[in-house]
Structures are given as C-alpha cells and as structure tokens.
Design a protein around this motif. Structure first.
Motif, PDB file in Angstrom:
ATOM      1  N   LEU A 202       0.832  -1.199   0.000  1.00 45.49           N
ATOM      2  CA  LEU A 202       0.000   0.000   0.000  1.00 45.49           C
ATOM      3  C   LEU A 202       0.868   1.252   0.000  1.00 45.49           C
ATOM      4  CD1 LEU A 202      -2.534  -1.114   2.774  1.00 45.49           C
ATOM      5  CD2 LEU A 202      -2.859  -1.256   0.291  1.00 45.49           C
ATOM      6  N   LEU A 203       0.345   2.321  -0.565  1.00 42.81           N
ATOM      7  CA  LEU A 203       1.042   3.598  -0.526  1.00 42.81           C
ATOM      8  C   LEU A 203       1.085   4.098   0.914  1.00 42.81           C
ATOM      9  CD1 LEU A 203       2.343   5.638  -2.533  1.00 42.81           C
ATOM     10  CD2 LEU A 203       0.185   6.908  -2.438  1.00 42.81           C
ATOM     11  N   ASP A 204       2.266   4.429   1.369  1.00 42.95           N
ATOM     12  CA  ASP A 204       2.447   4.864   2.758  1.00 42.95           C
ATOM     13  C   ASP A 204       1.960   6.308   2.913  1.00 42.95           C
ATOM     14  OD1 ASP A 204       3.244   5.404   5.333  1.00 42.95           O
ATOM     15  OD2 ASP A 204       5.280   4.631   5.087  1.00 42.95           O
ATOM     16  N   PRO A 205       0.940   6.556   3.733  1.00 38.77           N
ATOM     17  CA  PRO A 205       0.452   7.924   3.921  1.00 38.77           C
ATOM     18  C   PRO A 205       1.380   8.783   4.771  1.00 38.77           C
ATOM     19  CG  PRO A 205      -0.736   6.438   5.360  1.00 38.77           C
ATOM     20  CD  PRO A 205       0.148   5.577   4.493  1.00 38.77           C
ATOM     21  N   LEU A 206       2.362   8.164   5.419  1.00 40.17           N
ATOM     22  CA  LEU A 206       3.324   8.877   6.264  1.00 40.17           C
ATOM     23  C   LEU A 206       2.613   9.847   7.210  1.00 40.17           C
ATOM     24  CD1 LEU A 206       6.069   9.369   3.578  1.00 40.17           C
ATOM     25  CD2 LEU A 206       6.469   8.368   5.823  1.00 40.17           C
ATOM     26  N   GLU A 207       1.659   9.297   7.944  1.00 41.37           N
ATOM     27  CA  GLU A 207       0.892  10.102   8.879  1.00 41.37           C
ATOM     28  C   GLU A 207       1.755  10.675   9.997  1.00 41.37           C
ATOM     29  OE1 GLU A 207      -1.955   7.207  10.044  1.00 41.37           O
ATOM     30  OE2 GLU A 207      -3.378   7.737   8.450  1.00 41.37           O
ATOM     31  N   ASP A 208       2.934  10.080  10.220  1.00 37.56           N
ATOM     32  CA  ASP A 208       3.807  10.534  11.301  1.00 37.56           C
ATOM     33  C   ASP A 208       4.580  11.792  10.959  1.00 37.56           C
ATOM     34  OD1 ASP A 208       4.817   8.538   9.500  1.00 37.56           O
ATOM     35  OD2 ASP A 208       6.668   8.420  10.664  1.00 37.56           O
ATOM     36  N   ASP A 209       4.582  12.203   9.704  1.00 34.77           N
ATOM     37  CA  ASP A 209       5.335  13.392   9.298  1.00 34.77           C
ATOM     38  C   ASP A 209       4.806  14.637   9.996  1.00 34.77           C
ATOM     39  OD1 ASP A 209       7.083  14.890   7.191  1.00 34.77           O
ATOM     40  OD2 ASP A 209       5.109  15.846   7.089  1.00 34.77           O
ATOM     41  N   THR A 210       5.722  15.420  10.601  1.00 31.69           N
ATOM     42  CA  THR A 210       5.281  16.597  11.355  1.00 31.69           C
ATOM     43  C   THR A 210       6.376  17.663  11.380  1.00 31.69           C
ATOM     44  OG1 THR A 210       4.207  17.306  13.409  1.00 31.69           O
ATOM     45  CG2 THR A 210       6.054  15.747  13.615  1.00 31.69           C
ATOM     46  N   ALA A 211       6.177  18.678  12.207  1.00 38.24           N
ATOM     47  CA  ALA A 211       7.086  19.824  12.259  1.00 38.24           C
ATOM     48  C   ALA A 211       7.051  20.439  13.649  1.00 38.24           C
ATOM     49  CB  ALA A 211       6.672  20.868  11.216  1.00 38.24           C
ATOM     50  N   LEU A 212       8.006  21.340  13.902  1.00 43.00           N
ATOM     51  CA  LEU A 212       7.976  22.191  15.090  1.00 43.00           C
ATOM     52  C   LEU A 212       7.582  23.598  14.666  1.00 43.00           C
ATOM     53  CD1 LEU A 212      11.166  21.243  17.166  1.00 43.00           C
ATOM     54  CD2 LEU A 212       8.863  20.276  17.296  1.00 43.00           C
ATOM     55  N   VAL A 213       6.897  24.301  15.572  1.00 42.45           N
ATOM     56  CA  VAL A 213       6.442  25.658  15.282  1.00 42.45           C
ATOM     57  C   VAL A 213       6.751  26.558  16.467  1.00 42.45           C
ATOM     58  CG1 VAL A 213       4.488  27.100  14.595  1.00 42.45           C
ATOM     59  CG2 VAL A 213       4.554  24.688  13.908  1.00 42.45           C
ATOM     60  N   MET A 214       7.291  27.741  16.173  1.00 42.19           N
ATOM     61  CA  MET A 214       7.535  28.773  17.163  1.00 42.19           C
ATOM     62  C   MET A 214       6.853  30.065  16.717  1.00 42.19           C
ATOM     63  SD  MET A 214       9.855  26.307  17.130  1.00 42.19           S
ATOM     64  CE  MET A 214      10.878  26.726  15.700  1.00 42.19           C
ATOM     65  N   ASN A 215       6.581  30.958  17.667  1.00 44.11           N
ATOM     66  CA  ASN A 215       5.901  32.218  17.368  1.00 44.11           C
ATOM     67  C   ASN A 215       6.786  33.377  17.807  1.00 44.11           C
ATOM     68  OD1 ASN A 215       4.068  34.244  16.807  1.00 44.11           O
ATOM     69  ND2 ASN A 215       2.677  33.734  18.486  1.00 44.11           N
ATOM     70  N   LEU A 216       7.461  34.008  16.849  1.00 44.55           N
ATOM     71  CA  LEU A 216       8.384  35.099  17.146  1.00 44.55           C
ATOM     72  C   LEU A 216       7.608  36.409  17.303  1.00 44.55           C
ATOM     73  CD1 LEU A 216      11.432  35.744  17.462  1.00 44.55           C
ATOM     74  CD2 LEU A 216      11.455  36.273  15.010  1.00 44.55           C
ATOM     75  N   LYS A 217       7.805  37.048  18.421  1.00 46.12           N
ATOM     76  CA  LYS A 217       7.029  38.230  18.780  1.00 46.12           C
ATOM     77  C   LYS A 217       7.064  39.297  17.672  1.00 46.12           C
ATOM     78  CE  LYS A 217       7.458  39.633  22.993  1.00 46.12           C
ATOM     79  NZ  LYS A 217       8.053  40.233  24.210  1.00 46.12           N
ATOM     80  N   GLY A 218       5.886  39.686  17.214  1.00 47.69           N
ATOM     81  CA  GLY A 218       5.760  40.749  16.236  1.00 47.69           C
ATOM     82  C   GLY A 218       6.108  40.364  14.813  1.00 47.69           C
ATOM     83  N   LYS A 219       6.593  39.125  14.605  1.00 51.28           N
ATOM     84  CA  LYS A 219       7.040  38.738  13.262  1.00 51.28           C
ATOM     85  C   LYS A 219       6.345  37.497  12.724  1.00 51.28           C
ATOM     86  CE  LYS A 219      11.488  41.054  13.380  1.00 51.28           C
ATOM     87  NZ  LYS A 219      12.954  40.958  13.170  1.00 51.28           N
ATOM     88  N   GLY A 220       5.834  36.651  13.591  1.00 55.59           N
ATOM     89  CA  GLY A 220       5.057  35.515  13.121  1.00 55.59           C
ATOM     90  C   GLY A 220       5.701  34.171  13.347  1.00 55.59           C
ATOM     91  N   LEU A 221       5.183  33.175  12.653  1.00 53.77           N
ATOM     92  CA  LEU A 221       5.559  31.784  12.874  1.00 53.77           C
ATOM     93  C   LEU A 221       6.915  31.439  12.272  1.00 53.77           C
ATOM     94  CD1 LEU A 221       2.175  29.967  12.133  1.00 53.77           C
ATOM     95  CD2 LEU A 221       3.067  30.713  14.360  1.00 53.77           C
ATOM     96  N   VAL A 222       7.646  30.613  12.986  1.00 49.55           N
ATOM     97  CA  VAL A 222       8.845  29.956  12.465  1.00 49.55           C
ATOM     98  C   VAL A 222       8.490  28.474  12.399  1.00 49.55           C
ATOM     99  CG1 VAL A 222      11.277  29.400  12.858  1.00 49.55           C
ATOM    100  CG2 VAL A 222      10.389  31.670  13.469  1.00 49.55           C
ATOM    101  N   VAL A 223       8.419  27.932  11.189  1.00 51.61           N
ATOM    102  CA  VAL A 223       8.009  26.545  10.970  1.00 51.61           C
ATOM    103  C   VAL A 223       9.220  25.744  10.534  1.00 51.61           C
ATOM    104  CG1 VAL A 223       6.475  24.997   9.700  1.00 51.61           C
ATOM    105  CG2 VAL A 223       5.706  27.319  10.285  1.00 51.61           C
ATOM    106  N   LEU A 224       9.535  24.688  11.285  1.00 55.26           N
ATOM    107  CA  LEU A 224      10.702  23.844  11.011  1.00 55.26           C
ATOM    108  C   LEU A 224      10.232  22.429  10.705  1.00 55.26           C
ATOM    109  CD1 LEU A 224      13.805  23.438  10.961  1.00 55.26           C
ATOM    110  CD2 LEU A 224      13.677  22.965  13.419  1.00 55.26           C
ATOM    111  N   THR A 225      10.437  21.987   9.456  1.00 61.19           N
ATOM    112  CA  THR A 225      10.029  20.644   9.048  1.00 61.19           C
ATOM    113  C   THR A 225      11.216  19.692   9.068  1.00 61.19           C
ATOM    114  OG1 THR A 225      10.489  20.915   6.683  1.00 61.19           O
ATOM    115  CG2 THR A 225       8.369  21.728   7.484  1.00 61.19           C
ATOM    116  N   GLY A 226      10.910  18.386   9.030  1.00 59.66           N
ATOM    117  CA  GLY A 226      11.959  17.387   8.874  1.00 59.66           C
ATOM    118  C   GLY A 226      12.122  17.037   7.409  1.00 59.66           C
ATOM    119  N   CYS A 227      11.053  16.488   6.804  1.00 55.65           N
ATOM    120  CA  CYS A 227      11.025  16.166   5.374  1.00 55.65           C
ATOM    121  C   CYS A 227       9.801  16.721   4.665  1.00 55.65           C
ATOM    122  CB  CYS A 227      11.059  14.654   5.157  1.00 55.65           C
ATOM    123  SG  CYS A 227      12.706  13.959   4.993  1.00 55.65           S
TER     124      CYS A 227
END
Length: 316
Positions: A202-227
């Motif tokens: 079966l095609l792997d849906p890779l449901e485990d794929d995720t990221a980290l998110v931070m919120n920099l004051k006055g500037k917005g989100l910093v999104v860090l992915t793995g793949c």
C-alpha cells in the motif's frame, strides 16, 4: 480551537546535520551566522555533511530559555560529532522530538542521547513513526526495505517515548509539536513510499510526518520541518490553523521536492509559498538542488542556504 503558543523574543536554530556543507562560507548577515570552527586540521575538526537532518531549537522569552532537539540524523555518530565540532552543548536539552520514523532522522539517536546524558528524557513523536513494514520501490518488483524504529530502540537509547498524533505544547508553551498534518492542497499527494499490510503493498500515507512551530514576537511563525512528506504548504497551513497566527516569518526544513516525483511540485509549491509572504525560506536536506535553486531564483530576498553547522538567529 487554536493551541496557545507563546510569543518568544528569539529563536536560534542550530543545524547539526544536513546534506550540504561549505567550509569556506563566512556569511555574517543580519539573520544567519555560519558556525565553522577551524582548529588545527580542518578535516578533523570541521562539520560533516550527510543525507539526514538534526537540529537544536533554542527559544528565549524574557529570562526563560528553552532547548529542544529535533531529529538525530542518519549515521550513528555524524550529528553527535558535529555538535561537538560547533561546541553545541546538548546537556541543556529539555525534550526531544522526531519529525517522522525514517532512518535519516533517527539513526543517530543513541549517540545524541549520550551527549544529552539525561536518561528518561521525553521523545515526542507520532505513533505511526513505529510503522514496521516500510519500503521503497524504485522500479517494479524491486523492494528496498527501510530500517524501522522500535519502541525498544527508543527506550534502550535512553528516551521515554511520548506518542502524540495531535498538536502538543512543549517547554511551557514556547514550542509546538505540530502533530499529524492534514492533506488539503490539490498538488501535495505524498511521497512514493510504501508499506505492507496483510500481505498487500500500500502507498504509505506517512501520517507521522510533522514539524515544530515557534511564534516570534511581532514577526510571526517559524516553521521547522523534517522532510515535509505531508507537503510543506500543507504543513504551514496547518501551523496557521492550529496556532491562529496568520503571519509567517520563516519556513525551514526538508521540503521533499527532489527527484522525478518532486519535479512537478516545485513550481506550485513556490507559488503557494509566496502567498504566505514569509520573510525567510530555508530549504534543507531532501528539498533537492533543483528546488532549492528555484526558490533562490523566485524568492531571492527570502532565500537562505542552509548547511551542516549553520546557526540561524531570528530576533523580535
């Protein structure tokens, strides 16, 4: 309902493993500084590049500092060696996170745990990171089985597995583990990877794929992915939905746009990324050379080249 994510004054991301390194780079721009310690013999003291990803995310909020380890790299010792080469002290790590259960992100777990030294530290990951039958099929009838992550391996490495399919607040709300990413765009269909269930491929849906998110004051989100197997645009959209923060300051990580499967996705990904208007776009790891060059061409003011040993500092 949005998950509370604190505004922080500063985010520092140290890349301990990435696919690229340039020993001669000395970029000291406003945002990025290259950590390239050259002491004695260059080849024995400089960082190494490898197909994998590992990083440390430090956030600062007033007098409070948090430290999160995100991924461990591919080989047993490369990320750990690089941490020592750039004088990155891991003893202050408060929690570790895994972007997904592929070897190029968990392979260096034991060596990194040794540098942290805190047995029983939490490792936050999606339950499907422990999928046991993953493989790739580069051509018909040719199956290449992928190494699997097990709960015993995590425990033996010295971590306490904390499984979460949904968003999870970390380090007093300064960092967000994003959890499973919904697939909502019409072009991000997932990577051509597979798993076996009940004798069926079966095609792997890779449901485990995720990221980290931070919120920099006055500037917005910093999104860090793995793949970003879920799609980097899907990932950013979900980060906005979960946090309720619409401004995006930086999108960084592997975007998985390499190879024949990724080529058709490069242009629609860039066009969708432009709609977020991020101040910085930093493709790493599995993004691919063609995609990285396209980002640099189409978003020259936002683009930053990352590498093993890079230290990125984002300030409010």
């Amino acid at each position: 309902m949005a998950v509370q994510l604190n505004e922080v004054d500063k985010v520092v991301i140290t890349t301990l493993e990435d696919n690229f390194v340039d020993l001669l780079s000395m970029d000291n721009s406003e945002v990025v500084s290259r950590a390239m310690p050259i002491k004695g013999t260059v080849f024995s003291n400089s960082v190494l590049a490898e197909h994998g990803f590992a990083s440390v995310v430090n956030t600062f909020r007033g007098e409070e500092k948090s430290s999160v380890l995100f991924d461990f790299g591919l080989s047993e010792d490369v990320a750990a060696r690089n941490a020592q080469a750039v004088n990155c002290d891991l003893s202050g790590i408060q929690v570790a996170c895994l972007s997904h259960g592929h070897m190029d992100h968990f392979g260096g777990m034991r060596a990194m745990a040794g540098l942290i030294g805190d047995k029983g530290l939490d490792l936050v990951l999606h339950p499907e990171a422990f999928q046991t039958s993953r493989f790739v099929m580069p051509m018909p009838e040719l199956k290449i089985t992928l190494p699997v992550l097990t709960r015993d391996y995590v425990k033996d490495s010295g971590f306490n597995a904390v499984e979460s399919a949904g968003p999870m607040s970390l380090v007093s709300g300064d960092v967000l583990f994003l959890g499973q990413v919904p697939r909502v765009t019409d072009f991000e269909k997932g990577s051509p990877m597979y798993y076996e269930k009940n004798g069926e491929d079966l095609l792997d849906p890779l449901e485990d794929d995720t990221a980290l998110v931070m919120n920099l004051k006055g500037k917005g989100l910093v999104v860090l992915t793995g793949c970003a197997h879920s799609g980097v645009i899907n990932t950013v959209k979900h980060a906005i939905d979960v946090t309720g923060v619409s401004k995006v300051h930086c999108v960084m990580g592997g975007f998985h746009l390499s190879g024949p499967a990724g080529a058709p996705l490069i242009d629609p990904t860039i066009q969708a990324m432009k709609e977020f208007s991020p101040d910085y776009v930093i493709p790493t790891h599995c993004t691919g050379r063609n995609a990285a060059m396209a980002f640099e061409k189409e978003m020259p003011q936002a683009y930053i080249t990352n590498m093993a040993g890079t230290v990125l500092t984002f300030s409010a």
